[in-house]
Motif scaffolding. Structure first.
Motif, PDB file in Angstrom:
ATOM      1  N   PRO B  93       0.828  -1.215   0.000  1.00  0.00           N
ATOM      2  CA  PRO B  93       0.000   0.000   0.000  1.00  0.00           C
ATOM      3  C   PRO B  93       0.864   1.267   0.000  1.00  0.00           C
ATOM      4  O   PRO B  93       0.572   2.218  -0.721  1.00  0.00           O
ATOM      5  CB  PRO B  93      -0.801  -0.119   1.304  1.00  0.00           C
ATOM      6  N   LEU B  94       1.947   1.218   0.761  1.00  0.00           N
ATOM      7  CA  LEU B  94       2.832   2.375   0.836  1.00  0.00           C
ATOM      8  C   LEU B  94       3.490   2.655  -0.525  1.00  0.00           C
ATOM      9  O   LEU B  94       3.543   3.789  -0.989  1.00  0.00           O
ATOM     10  CB  LEU B  94       3.891   2.067   1.896  1.00  0.00           C
ATOM     11  N   PHE B  95       3.975   1.602  -1.166  1.00  0.00           N
ATOM     12  CA  PHE B  95       4.603   1.774  -2.475  1.00  0.00           C
ATOM     13  C   PHE B  95       3.596   2.244  -3.522  1.00  0.00           C
ATOM     14  O   PHE B  95       3.917   3.063  -4.377  1.00  0.00           O
ATOM     15  CB  PHE B  95       5.272   0.476  -2.927  1.00  0.00           C
ATOM     16  N   ILE B  96       2.378   1.681  -3.454  1.00  0.00           N
ATOM     17  CA  ILE B  96       1.357   2.063  -4.444  1.00  0.00           C
ATOM     18  C   ILE B  96       1.026   3.550  -4.273  1.00  0.00           C
ATOM     19  O   ILE B  96       0.981   4.304  -5.239  1.00  0.00           O
ATOM     20  CB  ILE B  96       0.102   1.164  -4.306  1.00  0.00           C
ATOM     21  N   LYS B  97       0.847   3.930  -3.026  1.00  0.00           N
ATOM     22  CA  LYS B  97       0.522   5.332  -2.736  1.00  0.00           C
ATOM     23  C   LYS B  97       1.677   6.264  -3.118  1.00  0.00           C
ATOM     24  O   LYS B  97       1.462   7.364  -3.642  1.00  0.00           O
ATOM     25  CB  LYS B  97       0.224   5.458  -1.227  1.00  0.00           C
ATOM     26  N   GLY B  98       2.886   5.778  -2.877  1.00  0.00           N
ATOM     27  CA  GLY B  98       4.055   6.633  -3.107  1.00  0.00           C
ATOM     28  C   GLY B  98       4.660   6.503  -4.495  1.00  0.00           C
ATOM     29  O   GLY B  98       5.694   7.109  -4.779  1.00  0.00           O
ATOM     30  N   ALA B  99       4.026   5.698  -5.376  1.00  0.00           N
ATOM     31  CA  ALA B  99       4.632   5.402  -6.686  1.00  0.00           C
ATOM     32  C   ALA B  99       4.956   6.662  -7.491  1.00  0.00           C
ATOM     33  O   ALA B  99       6.034   6.782  -8.071  1.00  0.00           O
ATOM     34  CB  ALA B  99       3.729   4.467  -7.480  1.00  0.00           C
ATOM     35  N   GLN B 100       4.010   7.615  -7.500  1.00  0.00           N
ATOM     36  CA  GLN B 100       4.216   8.825  -8.288  1.00  0.00           C
ATOM     37  C   GLN B 100       5.354   9.665  -7.704  1.00  0.00           C
ATOM     38  O   GLN B 100       6.214  10.160  -8.433  1.00  0.00           O
ATOM     39  CB  GLN B 100       2.909   9.637  -8.353  1.00  0.00           C
ATOM     40  N   TYR B 101       5.364   9.752  -6.365  1.00  0.00           N
ATOM     41  CA  TYR B 101       6.420  10.500  -5.675  1.00  0.00           C
ATOM     42  C   TYR B 101       7.785   9.889  -6.013  1.00  0.00           C
ATOM     43  O   TYR B 101       8.733  10.593  -6.348  1.00  0.00           O
ATOM     44  CB  TYR B 101       6.149  10.465  -4.169  1.00  0.00           C
ATOM     45  N   LEU B 102       7.850   8.547  -5.951  1.00  0.00           N
ATOM     46  CA  LEU B 102       9.110   7.859  -6.244  1.00  0.00           C
ATOM     47  C   LEU B 102       9.516   8.092  -7.701  1.00  0.00           C
ATOM     48  O   LEU B 102      10.688   8.307  -8.005  1.00  0.00           O
ATOM     49  CB  LEU B 102       8.978   6.355  -5.963  1.00  0.00           C
TER      50      LEU B 102
END
Lengths: 84, 342
Positions: B93-102
């Motif tokens: 969930p954290l990676f999915i949420k942060g995908a754009q930021y990353l």
């Protein structure tokens, strides 16, 4: 393609069903029968071939073949609906 | 040279997929550096320096998004980092949420969307199964002891007692059902899933969806031997047309993006969906071993390189897991404990 056509069979009698991942071993007689069935031979023709290949009467060969086919069915190697 | 981080490098008795992913990446056609993201200094992947070039201790995702993403940013700034392949459910969930930021930081991922991720919930499976034309074992979702009794009397023993995300037990009587119900509730909370036991062959498919309804390969297997924790120890590749068609249907209907594991039971006439995991399974190296290097293909997709799509693997290939050991200096352990990286 029928179930039997898909089976992988080695000369040592190791049978692998690529659909289910199950494997079986059969003796040389079983392998002889399976190869004939895979070629599409009828039950009659298999009985005939058994009497020619082995020292066995037609009745005995027919009885053993029925037993063997039942084993194949029980192990899911022959579809129930198809008669051989 | 690309630098890729992989998590789940806990190659223990309940192994994470990370080491299998790292091994697959190293077998790709381009040389790359693999970074291991660990949560404990004892995770064996840290010490497998022939597969994992550098390891980092990560903050737990539960400690907050900012801390976690900052740690990745630190790795990016200090060593360079082109992509991350997260392999643990709790991180997703954290990676999915942060995908754009990353992505904005130059760290690529290739992940399912939040909606796709939500399909993994076991109470969503009947809906998924219906849409892709497969069955699900009869299932009742319960939140109390009374409902549990009612459900088992409806379904009849044996039944499976499952947590919504983790744990599944086959039970033969009410005493066992109650014991596992209580144990799952105390560990994971409500609801509990009570499910009919379907007899057939337990099969799994690993794949990578392209996000547009297609995929970069599928590999179907049957577990032949499992550990007491239910983890595969030996397996065999299978080619079950009904199953592979169902999985292609799933990828196409949901335009699945990224890695997944599709768990099911196949009978002569039907496919029953049991679980969908939105990540690689721990046995993912099996796919690489039969010529379909899914982790490397996923990495290529993340980096914007069109991956190979052929997946004509052979049925009857055997997977054998084994235990191994190594001896190393205390220094490595000391370094990761004191500086958080090695």
């Amino acid at each position: 393609m029928g179930k039997l056509q898909k089976l992988a069979m080695s000369d040592e009698g190791f049978i692998f069903d690529p659909e289910t991942g199950s494997s079986f071993t059969v003796n040389q007689t079983g392998l002889f029968i399976l190869k004939l069935l895979k070629e599409g031979k009828s039950q009659e023709e298999v009985v005939e071939a058994l009497t020619e290949e082995f020292d066995v009467s037609r009745e005995e060969a027919a009885r053993d073949l029925i037993d063997f086919l039942e084993q194949l069915r029980l192990n899911g190697l022959l579809r129930e609906e198809k008669s051989v | 040279m690309y630098k890729v981080a992989v998590s789940g490098i806990n190659a223990v008795d309940n192994p994470g997929p990370g080491v299998g992913i790292a091994k697959s990446l190293k077998e790709g056609d381009k040389e790359l550096r693999v970074f291991g993201l660990a949560y404990d200094a004892m995770e064996p992947g840290i010490y497998m320096d022939w597969l994992i070039d550098r390891s980092f201790i990560m903050p737990y995702p539960s400690e907050g998004e900012e801390l976690f993403l900052n740690r990745l940013l630190y790795i990016k700034e200090k060593y360079g980092l082109d992509a991350v392949i997260p392999a643990l459910d709790a991180e997703l969930p954290l990676f999915i949420k942060g995908a754009q930021y990353l992505k904005n930081l130059g760290i690529k991922t290739f992940l399912p969307t939040q909606e796709q991720f939500n399909l993994r919930a076991k109470d969503k499976l009947p809906e998924v199964a219906e849409r892709i034309g497969v069955k699900v074992p009869r299932t009742v979702v319960v939140t109390s002891y009374e409902e549990l009794s009612k459900a088992v009397s409806e379904l009849g023993f044996p039944v499976m007692i499952k947590g919504i995300f983790y744990k599944a037990y086959k039970v033969q009587n009410m005493a066992q059902a109650t014991a596992y119900f209580n144990s799952i509730v105390s560990e994971w909370g409500y609801p509990i899933i009570v499910q009919e036991v379907v007899s057939g062959e337990e099969m799994n498919v690993v794949g990578v969806g392209d996000g547009e309804g297609g995929h970069f390969g599928l590999v179907g297997i049957k577990k032949l031997w499992i550990t007491s924790l239910g983890k595969i120890w030996t397996g065999v590749t299978v080619k079950n047309e009904k199953l592979l068609e169902a999985v292609e249907g799933f990828v196409s209907v949901y335009s699945w993006r990224g890695a997944f594991e599709f768990e099911c039971i196949a009978t002569d006439s039907d496919v029953y969906l049991i679980e969908i995991n939105p990540r690689f399974p721990a046995w993912v190296y099996f796919s690489t071993g039969v010529g379909v290097n899914l982790p490397y293909r996923l990495l290529q997709a993340a980096l914007g390189v069109e991956p190979e799509r052929s997946w004509d693997y052979e049925a009857g290939k055997l997977y054998v897991r084994y235990t191994d050991d190594l001896v190393t200096d205390m220094g490595r352990f000391q370094k990761i404990v004191t500086s958080g990286e090695v």
